[in-house]
Design an enzyme around this catalytic site. Structure first.
Site, PDB file in Angstrom:
ATOM      1  CD  GLU A 129      -6.924   4.013  -3.783  1.00  0.00           C
ATOM      2  OE1 GLU A 129      -6.801   3.975  -2.539  1.00  0.00           O
ATOM      3  OE2 GLU A 129      -8.005   4.296  -4.336  1.00  0.00           O
ATOM      4  CD  GLU A 149      -9.298  -0.054  -1.654  1.00  0.00           C
ATOM      5  OE1 GLU A 149      -9.190  -1.076  -2.373  1.00  0.00           O
ATOM      6  OE2 GLU A 149      -8.482   0.878  -1.675  1.00  0.00           O
TER       7      GLU A 149
HETATM    8  N1  COA Z   1      -4.990   0.210   8.623  1.00  0.00           N
HETATM    9  C1  COA Z   1      -4.698   0.195   9.926  1.00  0.00           C
HETATM   10  N2  COA Z   1      -3.859  -0.664  10.487  1.00  0.00           N
HETATM   11  C2  COA Z   1      -3.279  -1.573   9.687  1.00  0.00           C
HETATM   12  C3  COA Z   1      -3.538  -1.631   8.315  1.00  0.00           C
HETATM   13  C4  COA Z   1      -4.435  -0.670   7.780  1.00  0.00           C
HETATM   14  N3  COA Z   1      -4.724  -0.634   6.478  1.00  0.00           N
HETATM   15  N4  COA Z   1      -2.841  -2.645   7.788  1.00  0.00           N
HETATM   16  C5  COA Z   1      -2.149  -3.198   8.798  1.00  0.00           C
HETATM   17  N5  COA Z   1      -2.421  -2.556   9.952  1.00  0.00           N
HETATM   18  C6  COA Z   1      -1.889  -2.830  11.275  1.00  0.00           C
HETATM   19  C7  COA Z   1      -2.570  -4.034  11.913  1.00  0.00           C
HETATM   20  O1  COA Z   1      -3.800  -3.664  12.504  1.00  0.00           O
HETATM   21  C8  COA Z   1      -1.535  -4.444  12.925  1.00  0.00           C
HETATM   22  O2  COA Z   1      -1.582  -3.557  14.021  1.00  0.00           O
HETATM   23  P1  COA Z   1      -1.515  -4.140  15.525  1.00  0.00           P
HETATM   24  O3  COA Z   1      -0.171  -4.808  15.595  1.00  0.00           O
HETATM   25  O4  COA Z   1      -1.617  -2.924  16.376  1.00  0.00           O
HETATM   26  O5  COA Z   1      -2.642  -5.099  15.661  1.00  0.00           O
HETATM   27  C9  COA Z   1      -0.221  -4.153  12.215  1.00  0.00           C
HETATM   28  O6  COA Z   1      -0.527  -3.201  11.196  1.00  0.00           O
HETATM   29  C10 COA Z   1       0.393  -5.372  11.544  1.00  0.00           C
HETATM   30  O7  COA Z   1      -0.584  -5.929  10.680  1.00  0.00           O
HETATM   31  P2  COA Z   1      -1.017  -7.475  10.703  1.00  0.00           P
HETATM   32  O8  COA Z   1      -2.359  -7.573  10.102  1.00  0.00           O
HETATM   33  O9  COA Z   1      -0.841  -8.019  12.069  1.00  0.00           O
HETATM   34  O10 COA Z   1       0.086  -8.076   9.736  1.00  0.00           O
HETATM   35  P3  COA Z   1      -0.042  -9.413   8.873  1.00  0.00           P
HETATM   36  O11 COA Z   1       1.330  -9.690   8.369  1.00  0.00           O
HETATM   37  O12 COA Z   1      -0.727 -10.484   9.633  1.00  0.00           O
HETATM   38  O13 COA Z   1      -0.992  -9.027   7.642  1.00  0.00           O
HETATM   39  C11 COA Z   1      -1.779  -7.602   5.853  1.00  0.00           C
HETATM   40  C12 COA Z   1      -0.562  -8.074   6.687  1.00  0.00           C
HETATM   41  C13 COA Z   1      -1.296  -6.474   4.958  1.00  0.00           C
HETATM   42  C14 COA Z   1      -2.264  -8.780   4.993  1.00  0.00           C
HETATM   43  C15 COA Z   1      -2.909  -7.145   6.787  1.00  0.00           C
HETATM   44  O14 COA Z   1      -2.362  -6.216   7.725  1.00  0.00           O
HETATM   45  C16 COA Z   1      -4.042  -6.457   6.075  1.00  0.00           C
HETATM   46  O15 COA Z   1      -4.873  -7.123   5.466  1.00  0.00           O
HETATM   47  N6  COA Z   1      -4.113  -5.109   6.194  1.00  0.00           N
HETATM   48  C17 COA Z   1      -5.220  -4.339   5.638  1.00  0.00           C
HETATM   49  C18 COA Z   1      -5.141  -4.247   4.145  1.00  0.00           C
HETATM   50  C19 COA Z   1      -6.296  -3.448   3.605  1.00  0.00           C
HETATM   51  O16 COA Z   1      -7.442  -3.860   3.675  1.00  0.00           O
HETATM   52  N7  COA Z   1      -5.975  -2.276   3.063  1.00  0.00           N
HETATM   53  C20 COA Z   1      -6.958  -1.417   2.474  1.00  0.00           C
HETATM   54  C21 COA Z   1      -7.388  -0.397   3.445  1.00  0.00           C
HETATM   55  S1  COA Z   1      -8.522   0.738   2.706  1.00  0.00           S
END
Ligand code: COA
Length: 271
Positions: A129, A149
């Site tokens: 966004e 989302e």
């Molecule tokens: N909000 C808060 N923390 C987030 C985040 C978010 N949207 N996206 C990633 N992080 C954090 C993770 O919790 C993790 O923190 P930690 O190390 O303290 O546990 C860190 O960033 C690394 O993320 P991780 O998930 O371990 O990396 P990955 O390479 O395995 O996966 C993604 C990457 C992007 C696929 C995954 O982080 C993800 O699905 N994030 C959320 C995406 C999402 O739903 N966004 C919309 C939010 S409204």
């Protein structure tokens, strides 16, 4: 020399005002870097407010020709709104979070200075966004886009349901919004969500190149183009009427005199 020392001094002060972003100015381009790499640059509320503040701060600064927005590291532009921050929000807090986020996105979209999102990795949810609120999006080839989302039990809240439709059309937008599919940079290019895909090394140079080109144009006319295009999508405005008014207003400006005089005298305009 003295001038650049003064600028660097003020930049240093500006830098210390922010907890979640880095700002730098080079060749009249302000670069804003979301600096929460260990959280994949997830957008907590403070980060969004800092981005707005940094964009607002240069709106009447004649020494700034454009803005690049990017994320720290090579993995994420921004992986969405910070889920840990809003997980316990109630209806009132959720509404405020969305309304405040909309204000941030709107101020980027309405920036008189062109804003380019240099999408250097995940641009998910609020990250997508945020990129969509920018005037142009250039992606590195490792970038990924999506609005996941619905996986979290909410619709997008920072304008995603509107801007995605504006940018890629209703069918593809609904597909992405309903399935939460994450797409590659090349698919994003195919859908016209981004205008170019380059290697990660070429990402900032490409964004700089575009802004440098725009910087040779009339800043007044550039700002007017942004206003007119935005008004096309604003239900409370008539974009055609806006265009008539902005076109007329341009005639009384120094930029118009310079641009037309340069053309007629076969020289390069200097704005
Ligand atoms: N909000 C808060 N923390 C987030 C985040 C978010 N949207 N996206 C990633 N992080 C954090 C993770 O919790 C993790 O923190 P930690 O190390 O303290 O546990 C860190 O960033 C690394 O993320 P991780 O998930 O371990 O990396 P990955 O390479 O395995 O996966 C993604 C990457 C992007 C696929 C995954 O982080 C993800 O699905 N994030 C959320 C995406 C999402 O739903 N966004 C919309 C939010 S409204």
């Amino acid at each position: 020399m003295i001038f650049s020392t003064i600028i660097n001094f003020f930049l240093l002060i500006l830098q210390t005002m922010y907890n979640n972003i880095l700002t730098s100015i080079e060749n009249a381009i302000l670069t804003i870097t979301i600096n929460r790499e260990t959280k994949l640059n997830a957008l907590n509320i403070e980060t969004l407010q800092e981005i707005k503040k940094a964009v607002d701060a240069v709106q009447s600064d004649k020494n700034i020709s454009g803005i690049i927005l990017t994320g720290a590291g090579s993995k994420a532009f921004a992986a969405g709104a910070d889920i840990s921050e809003f997980v316990n929000f109630n209806k009132k807090e959720g509404t405020k979070m969305s309304a405040d986020g909309h204000e941030v996105m709107n101020s980027i979209e309405r920036s008189a200075k062109p804003v380019i999102a240099a999408v250097n990795g995940f641009a998910l949810g609020g990250g997508c966004e945020l990129a969509m609120a920018c005037h142009l999006r250039i992606a590195s080839d490792n970038a990924k886009f999506g609005q996941p989302e619905v996986n979290l039990g909410v619709p997008p809240g920072y304008g995603g349901t509107q801007r995605l439709v504006q940018l890629i059309g209703k069918s593809k937008a609904l597909e992405l919004l309903l399935t939460a599919d994450v797409i590659s940079a090349h698919s994003a290019l195919e859908y016209s969500l981004v205008t170019d895909v380059v290697s990660i090394e070429d990402l900032m140079p490409r964004c700089t190149e575009i802004l440098n080109k725009i910087a040779t144009k009339s800043p007044m006319a550039v700002a007017k183009v942004i206003t007119c295009v935005n008004d096309y999508f604003d239900n409370s405005k008539n974009g055609f009427q806006t265009e008539i008014e902005e076109f007329g207003k341009a005639f009384s400006t120094a930029d118009f005199k310079e641009g037309t005089d340069a053309f007629l005298n076969k020289r390069k305009a200097i704005f």
